[in-house]
Design an enzyme around this catalytic site. Structure first.
Site, mmCIF file in Angstrom:
data_model
loop_
_atom_site.group_PDB
_atom_site.id
_atom_site.type_symbol
_atom_site.label_atom_id
_atom_site.label_comp_id
_atom_site.label_asym_id
_atom_site.label_seq_id
_atom_site.Cartn_x
_atom_site.Cartn_y
_atom_site.Cartn_z
ATOM 1 N N ASP A 161 16.013 10.686 -14.449
ATOM 2 C CA ASP A 161 15.545 11.845 -15.221
ATOM 3 C C ASP A 161 14.786 11.337 -16.444
ATOM 4 O O ASP A 161 15.400 10.849 -17.399
ATOM 5 C CB ASP A 161 16.724 12.697 -15.665
ATOM 6 C CG ASP A 161 17.408 13.440 -14.530
ATOM 7 O OD1 ASP A 161 17.610 12.824 -13.460
ATOM 8 O OD2 ASP A 161 17.749 14.623 -14.702
ATOM 9 N N LYS A 224 11.658 19.530 -14.102
ATOM 10 C CA LYS A 224 12.833 20.091 -14.769
ATOM 11 C C LYS A 224 12.411 20.747 -16.081
ATOM 12 O O LYS A 224 11.545 20.232 -16.785
ATOM 13 C CB LYS A 224 13.827 18.952 -15.006
ATOM 14 C CG LYS A 224 15.073 19.276 -15.790
ATOM 15 C CD LYS A 224 15.939 18.019 -15.880
ATOM 16 C CE LYS A 224 17.090 18.155 -16.842
ATOM 17 N NZ LYS A 224 17.896 16.911 -16.948
ATOM 18 N N LYS A 260 14.450 22.086 -11.304
ATOM 19 C CA LYS A 260 15.754 22.129 -11.965
ATOM 20 C C LYS A 260 15.666 22.852 -13.301
ATOM 21 O O LYS A 260 15.010 22.383 -14.225
ATOM 22 C CB LYS A 260 16.283 20.706 -12.194
ATOM 23 C CG LYS A 260 17.627 20.688 -12.941
ATOM 24 C CD LYS A 260 18.116 19.267 -13.163
ATOM 25 C CE LYS A 260 19.358 19.247 -14.039
ATOM 26 N NZ LYS A 260 19.841 17.865 -14.284
#
Length: 328
Positions: A161, A224, A260
Protein backbone atom coordinates in the site's frame (compact mmCIF):
# COMPACT_ATOMS: atom_id res chain seq x y z
CA UNK A 1 -4.91 -10.16 -3.97
CA UNK A 2 -4.67 -13.54 -5.61
CA UNK A 3 -5.39 -13.42 -9.29
CA UNK A 4 -8.50 -15.09 -10.60
CA UNK A 5 -7.83 -17.82 -13.11
CA UNK A 6 -8.05 -16.31 -16.56
CA UNK A 7 -7.69 -12.69 -15.38
CA UNK A 8 -4.57 -10.86 -16.42
CA UNK A 9 -3.02 -8.52 -13.87
CA UNK A 10 -3.07 -4.87 -14.93
CA UNK A 11 0.38 -4.27 -16.49
CA UNK A 12 -0.28 -0.58 -17.05
CA UNK A 13 -0.22 1.28 -20.34
CA UNK A 14 1.75 4.23 -21.70
CA UNK A 15 0.63 7.53 -20.20
CA UNK A 16 -2.27 8.91 -22.26
CA UNK A 17 -2.11 12.55 -21.28
CA UNK A 18 -4.95 13.46 -23.64
CA UNK A 19 -7.30 11.07 -21.86
CA UNK A 20 -6.23 12.45 -18.49
CA UNK A 21 -6.59 16.11 -19.43
CA UNK A 22 -10.00 15.52 -21.04
CA UNK A 23 -11.41 14.20 -17.74
CA UNK A 24 -14.29 16.21 -16.33
CA UNK A 25 -16.58 15.28 -13.42
CA UNK A 26 -20.20 16.40 -13.41
CA UNK A 27 -20.33 17.56 -9.80
CA UNK A 28 -24.13 18.03 -9.39
CA UNK A 29 -24.89 14.60 -10.86
CA UNK A 30 -22.22 12.93 -8.77
CA UNK A 31 -23.46 14.60 -5.60
CA UNK A 32 -27.07 13.66 -6.36
CA UNK A 33 -26.21 10.01 -7.05
CA UNK A 34 -24.10 9.78 -3.89
CA UNK A 35 -26.75 11.42 -1.71
CA UNK A 36 -29.47 9.00 -2.78
CA UNK A 37 -27.41 5.81 -2.72
CA UNK A 38 -27.74 4.84 0.95
CA UNK A 39 -31.40 5.86 1.15
CA UNK A 40 -32.64 4.01 -1.92
CA UNK A 41 -30.65 0.78 -1.64
CA UNK A 42 -31.14 -1.97 0.94
CA UNK A 43 -30.35 -5.65 1.21
CA UNK A 44 -33.26 -7.80 2.38
CA UNK A 45 -32.91 -9.28 5.84
CA UNK A 46 -32.56 -12.89 4.71
CA UNK A 47 -29.58 -11.95 2.56
CA UNK A 48 -27.86 -9.62 5.03
CA UNK A 49 -25.89 -12.31 6.86
CA UNK A 50 -24.38 -13.58 3.61
CA UNK A 51 -23.39 -10.09 2.52
CA UNK A 52 -21.95 -9.26 5.94
CA UNK A 53 -19.76 -12.37 5.71
CA UNK A 54 -18.70 -11.21 2.26
CA UNK A 55 -17.73 -7.86 3.81
CA UNK A 56 -15.58 -9.65 6.42
CA UNK A 57 -13.70 -11.46 3.66
CA UNK A 58 -12.89 -8.08 2.09
CA UNK A 59 -11.44 -6.48 5.25
CA UNK A 60 -7.79 -5.46 5.49
CA UNK A 61 -7.02 -6.07 9.17
CA UNK A 62 -4.34 -3.58 10.15
CA UNK A 63 -2.08 -2.35 12.91
CA UNK A 64 0.01 0.74 12.16
CA UNK A 65 1.02 2.02 15.58
CA UNK A 66 4.37 3.12 16.91
CA UNK A 67 4.10 0.64 19.76
CA UNK A 68 3.42 -2.41 17.57
CA UNK A 69 5.13 -5.52 18.90
CA UNK A 70 5.44 -9.13 17.69
CA UNK A 71 2.66 -9.95 20.16
CA UNK A 72 0.31 -7.36 18.64
CA UNK A 73 0.93 -8.73 15.18
CA UNK A 74 0.43 -12.33 16.34
CA UNK A 75 -2.96 -11.47 17.85
CA UNK A 76 -3.90 -9.67 14.66
CA UNK A 77 -3.08 -12.75 12.60
CA UNK A 78 -5.12 -15.00 14.89
CA UNK A 79 -8.08 -12.66 14.52
CA UNK A 80 -7.55 -12.58 10.76
CA UNK A 81 -7.83 -16.37 10.62
CA UNK A 82 -11.06 -16.39 12.68
CA UNK A 83 -12.57 -12.92 12.25
CA UNK A 84 -16.08 -14.00 13.26
CA UNK A 85 -16.88 -15.73 16.54
CA UNK A 86 -16.88 -19.48 15.93
CA UNK A 87 -20.20 -19.98 17.74
CA UNK A 88 -21.79 -17.60 15.25
CA UNK A 89 -20.11 -19.34 12.33
CA UNK A 90 -21.50 -22.70 13.47
CA UNK A 91 -25.01 -21.35 14.01
CA UNK A 92 -24.95 -19.85 10.53
CA UNK A 93 -23.82 -23.20 9.13
CA UNK A 94 -20.89 -21.76 7.17
CA UNK A 95 -17.94 -23.59 8.76
CA UNK A 96 -16.93 -25.03 5.39
CA UNK A 97 -16.41 -21.55 3.95
CA UNK A 98 -13.42 -21.01 6.28
CA UNK A 99 -13.97 -17.26 6.22
CA UNK A 100 -10.88 -15.12 6.80
CA UNK A 101 -10.11 -11.45 6.30
CA UNK A 102 -8.74 -10.18 3.00
CA UNK A 103 -5.25 -9.35 4.30
CA UNK A 104 -3.13 -8.54 7.34
CA UNK A 105 -1.54 -5.09 6.96
CA UNK A 106 1.48 -3.90 8.95
CA UNK A 107 4.58 -1.73 8.67
CA UNK A 108 7.54 -3.30 6.81
CA UNK A 109 9.36 -4.08 10.06
CA UNK A 110 6.51 -6.38 11.12
CA UNK A 111 6.00 -8.21 7.82
CA UNK A 112 8.26 -11.18 8.56
CA UNK A 113 6.56 -11.83 11.88
CA UNK A 114 3.12 -11.72 10.29
CA UNK A 115 4.16 -14.08 7.48
CA UNK A 116 5.58 -16.58 9.98
CA UNK A 117 2.54 -16.45 12.26
CA UNK A 118 0.11 -17.02 9.41
CA UNK A 119 2.21 -19.93 8.18
CA UNK A 120 2.24 -21.44 11.68
CA UNK A 121 -1.54 -21.05 11.85
CA UNK A 122 -1.92 -22.95 8.58
CA UNK A 123 -3.39 -19.99 6.73
CA UNK A 124 -0.53 -18.74 4.60
CA UNK A 125 -3.12 -18.05 1.92
CA UNK A 126 -3.99 -14.81 3.77
CA UNK A 127 -1.67 -12.23 2.21
CA UNK A 128 0.44 -9.91 4.31
CA UNK A 129 0.23 -6.34 3.10
CA UNK A 130 2.68 -3.59 4.03
CA UNK A 131 2.33 0.16 3.86
CA UNK A 132 5.37 1.76 2.26
CA UNK A 133 6.66 4.72 0.27
CA UNK A 134 6.71 7.10 3.22
CA UNK A 135 3.21 6.30 4.47
CA UNK A 136 1.14 8.32 5.29
CA UNK A 137 2.53 11.63 3.96
CA UNK A 138 4.82 10.39 1.19
CA UNK A 139 7.24 13.23 1.84
CA UNK A 140 10.49 11.29 1.96
CA UNK A 141 12.89 11.16 -1.03
CA UNK A 142 11.74 8.92 -3.87
CA UNK A 143 14.84 6.71 -3.69
CA UNK A 144 14.09 5.89 -0.05
CA UNK A 145 10.43 5.24 -0.80
CA UNK A 146 11.29 2.81 -3.59
CA UNK A 147 13.78 1.01 -1.34
CA UNK A 148 11.13 0.72 1.36
CA UNK A 149 8.84 -1.03 -1.14
CA UNK A 150 11.63 -3.45 -2.12
CA UNK A 151 12.40 -4.17 1.54
CA UNK A 152 8.77 -4.97 2.35
CA UNK A 153 8.58 -7.34 -0.61
CA UNK A 154 11.84 -9.03 0.41
CA UNK A 155 10.38 -9.58 3.89
CA UNK A 156 7.43 -11.43 2.36
CA UNK A 157 4.73 -8.84 1.72
CA UNK A 158 2.41 -9.87 -1.10
CA UNK A 159 0.62 -6.53 -1.25
CA UNK A 160 2.09 -3.04 -0.96
CA UNK A 161 0.00 0.00 0.00
CA UNK A 162 1.83 3.09 -1.24
CA UNK A 163 0.90 6.76 -1.03
CA UNK A 164 1.27 9.06 -4.01
CA UNK A 165 2.83 12.52 -4.00
CA UNK A 166 -0.27 14.68 -3.70
CA UNK A 167 1.69 17.73 -4.87
CA UNK A 168 1.96 16.21 -8.36
CA UNK A 169 -1.83 16.07 -8.57
CA UNK A 170 -2.36 19.56 -7.20
CA UNK A 171 0.12 21.04 -9.69
CA UNK A 172 -0.95 18.92 -12.66
CA UNK A 173 2.39 17.11 -13.02
CA UNK A 174 0.88 13.94 -14.46
CA UNK A 175 4.09 12.67 -16.07
CA UNK A 176 5.87 12.88 -12.71
CA UNK A 177 3.03 11.03 -10.96
CA UNK A 178 3.04 8.34 -13.65
CA UNK A 179 6.80 7.87 -13.40
CA UNK A 180 6.67 7.67 -9.60
CA UNK A 181 3.92 5.04 -9.50
CA UNK A 182 5.63 3.13 -12.30
CA UNK A 183 8.77 2.87 -10.18
CA UNK A 184 6.73 1.57 -7.26
CA UNK A 185 5.10 -1.00 -9.53
CA UNK A 186 8.48 -2.23 -10.76
CA UNK A 187 9.78 -2.40 -7.19
CA UNK A 188 6.80 -4.56 -6.23
CA UNK A 189 7.63 -7.35 -8.65
CA UNK A 190 4.99 -10.04 -8.13
CA UNK A 191 3.51 -8.26 -5.11
CA UNK A 192 0.32 -6.34 -5.85
CA UNK A 193 0.38 -2.55 -5.78
CA UNK A 194 -2.40 -0.74 -3.91
CA UNK A 195 -2.16 2.98 -4.62
CA UNK A 196 -3.54 5.41 -2.01
CA UNK A 197 -4.73 8.67 -3.55
CA UNK A 198 -5.45 10.46 -0.23
CA UNK A 199 -8.48 12.02 -1.92
CA UNK A 200 -9.12 14.38 0.97
CA UNK A 201 -5.95 16.21 -0.07
CA UNK A 202 -6.64 16.42 -3.81
CA UNK A 203 -8.91 19.46 -3.92
CA UNK A 204 -11.46 18.49 -6.58
CA UNK A 205 -13.27 15.42 -7.87
CA UNK A 206 -11.78 16.07 -11.30
CA UNK A 207 -8.34 15.74 -9.73
CA UNK A 208 -9.49 12.47 -8.16
CA UNK A 209 -10.50 11.10 -11.56
CA UNK A 210 -7.28 12.21 -13.22
CA UNK A 211 -5.14 10.73 -10.46
CA UNK A 212 -7.10 7.47 -10.64
CA UNK A 213 -6.47 7.16 -14.37
CA UNK A 214 -2.76 7.98 -14.09
CA UNK A 215 -2.22 5.42 -11.32
CA UNK A 216 -3.99 2.72 -13.33
CA UNK A 217 -1.99 3.60 -16.43
CA UNK A 218 1.16 3.21 -14.32
CA UNK A 219 0.13 -0.32 -13.31
CA UNK A 220 -1.77 -0.06 -10.02
CA UNK A 221 -3.58 -3.28 -9.13
CA UNK A 222 -5.97 -1.41 -6.84
CA UNK A 223 -6.72 2.24 -6.13
CA UNK A 224 -7.61 3.31 -2.60
CA UNK A 225 -9.33 6.43 -1.32
CA UNK A 226 -7.37 7.35 1.78
CA UNK A 227 -4.73 6.61 4.37
CA UNK A 228 -7.40 6.98 7.04
CA UNK A 229 -5.50 9.93 8.44
CA UNK A 230 -6.89 12.73 6.28
CA UNK A 231 -9.66 15.03 7.54
CA UNK A 232 -11.98 13.62 4.84
CA UNK A 233 -11.66 9.94 3.95
CA UNK A 234 -13.96 7.57 2.07
CA UNK A 235 -17.10 9.25 0.71
CA UNK A 236 -19.59 8.03 -1.88
CA UNK A 237 -18.88 11.06 -4.08
CA UNK A 238 -15.19 10.17 -4.29
CA UNK A 239 -16.03 6.48 -4.70
CA UNK A 240 -18.31 7.11 -7.66
CA UNK A 241 -15.57 9.04 -9.43
CA UNK A 242 -12.97 6.35 -8.75
CA UNK A 243 -15.07 3.31 -9.63
CA UNK A 244 -16.28 4.92 -12.84
CA UNK A 245 -12.66 5.61 -13.74
CA UNK A 246 -12.01 1.91 -13.08
CA UNK A 247 -14.91 1.00 -15.36
CA UNK A 248 -13.68 3.31 -18.12
CA UNK A 249 -10.16 1.93 -17.84
CA UNK A 250 -11.45 -1.64 -18.04
CA UNK A 251 -13.63 -0.86 -21.05
CA UNK A 252 -10.73 0.77 -22.87
CA UNK A 253 -7.90 -1.63 -21.94
CA UNK A 254 -9.53 -4.88 -20.81
CA UNK A 255 -7.66 -4.76 -17.47
CA UNK A 256 -9.53 -4.98 -14.17
CA UNK A 257 -8.34 -2.80 -11.28
CA UNK A 258 -9.56 -3.12 -7.71
CA UNK A 259 -10.97 -0.50 -5.34
CA UNK A 260 -10.67 0.12 -1.60
CA UNK A 261 -12.53 2.72 0.47
CA UNK A 262 -10.81 3.47 3.78
CA UNK A 263 -11.60 5.69 6.75
CA UNK A 264 -14.95 6.49 8.36
CA UNK A 265 -16.62 3.13 7.61
CA UNK A 266 -17.92 2.18 11.03
CA UNK A 267 -21.11 0.15 10.78
CA UNK A 268 -22.34 -3.04 9.17
CA UNK A 269 -24.91 -0.93 7.34
CA UNK A 270 -22.07 1.12 5.85
CA UNK A 271 -20.39 -2.06 4.64
CA UNK A 272 -23.57 -3.21 2.93
CA UNK A 273 -23.90 0.17 1.21
CA UNK A 274 -20.35 -0.07 -0.12
CA UNK A 275 -20.92 -3.59 -1.42
CA UNK A 276 -24.16 -2.48 -3.08
CA UNK A 277 -22.35 0.41 -4.76
CA UNK A 278 -19.69 -1.92 -6.16
CA UNK A 279 -22.26 -4.39 -7.47
CA UNK A 280 -24.28 -1.65 -9.15
CA UNK A 281 -21.39 0.22 -10.70
CA UNK A 282 -18.92 -2.58 -11.55
CA UNK A 283 -20.64 -5.94 -11.09
CA UNK A 284 -20.45 -8.88 -8.69
CA UNK A 285 -16.76 -9.59 -9.36
CA UNK A 286 -15.92 -6.29 -7.64
CA UNK A 287 -17.65 -7.41 -4.42
CA UNK A 288 -14.98 -10.07 -3.75
CA UNK A 289 -11.59 -9.65 -2.05
CA UNK A 290 -9.64 -10.04 -5.28
CA UNK A 291 -10.98 -6.68 -6.51
CA UNK A 292 -12.49 -5.05 -3.43
CA UNK A 293 -11.22 -4.29 0.06
CA UNK A 294 -12.64 -2.27 2.95
CA UNK A 295 -10.73 -0.29 5.55
CA UNK A 296 -12.40 0.74 8.82
CA UNK A 297 -11.60 0.75 12.53
CA UNK A 298 -14.72 -0.54 14.30
CA UNK A 299 -16.49 -2.30 11.45
CA UNK A 300 -15.64 -5.90 12.34
CA UNK A 301 -17.15 -5.66 15.82
CA UNK A 302 -20.38 -4.17 14.49
CA UNK A 303 -20.65 -6.90 11.85
CA UNK A 304 -20.39 -9.52 14.62
CA UNK A 305 -23.12 -7.70 16.53
CA UNK A 306 -25.40 -7.72 13.51
CA UNK A 307 -24.75 -11.40 12.84
CA UNK A 308 -25.59 -12.16 16.48
CA UNK A 309 -28.83 -10.17 16.11
CA UNK A 310 -29.64 -12.02 12.87
CA UNK A 311 -29.32 -15.36 14.67
CA UNK A 312 -30.91 -14.57 18.03
CA UNK A 313 -33.13 -11.55 17.39
CA UNK A 314 -31.52 -9.70 20.30
CA UNK A 315 -28.59 -7.36 20.74
CA UNK A 316 -25.52 -8.76 22.52
CA UNK A 317 -23.34 -7.16 25.09
CA UNK A 318 -19.97 -6.34 23.56
CA UNK A 319 -18.06 -9.66 23.31
CA UNK A 320 -15.27 -9.44 25.88
CA UNK A 321 -12.91 -11.74 23.99
CA UNK A 322 -12.98 -9.92 20.68
CA UNK A 323 -9.80 -8.02 19.81
CA UNK A 324 -10.60 -5.19 17.42
CA UNK A 325 -7.44 -3.77 15.86
CA UNK A 326 -7.42 -0.82 13.52
CA UNK A 327 -8.30 -1.45 9.91
CA UNK A 328 -7.09 1.06 7.34
Amino acid sequence: MAENEGRVRNPGIPLDIGWVEASIVNLPCTQRRAATHKTRRSIKKEWQAAWLLRAVSCLDLTTLDGDDTPGNVSRLCHKGKNPVRQDLVKQLGVEELKITVGAICVYPERVEGAVKTLKDLGCASIPVASVAAGFPAGQTPLKLRVEEVKTAVAYGAREIDIVISRSYVLTGKWEALYDEVRQFREACGDAHLKTILATGNLGTLTNVRKASLVCMMAGADLIKTSTGKEAVNATFEVALVMVRAIRDYYQRTGYKVGFKPAGGIRSAKDALSWLALMKEELGDEWTKPDLFRIGASSLLLDIERQLYHHITGSDPAEPAHVVVPAVT
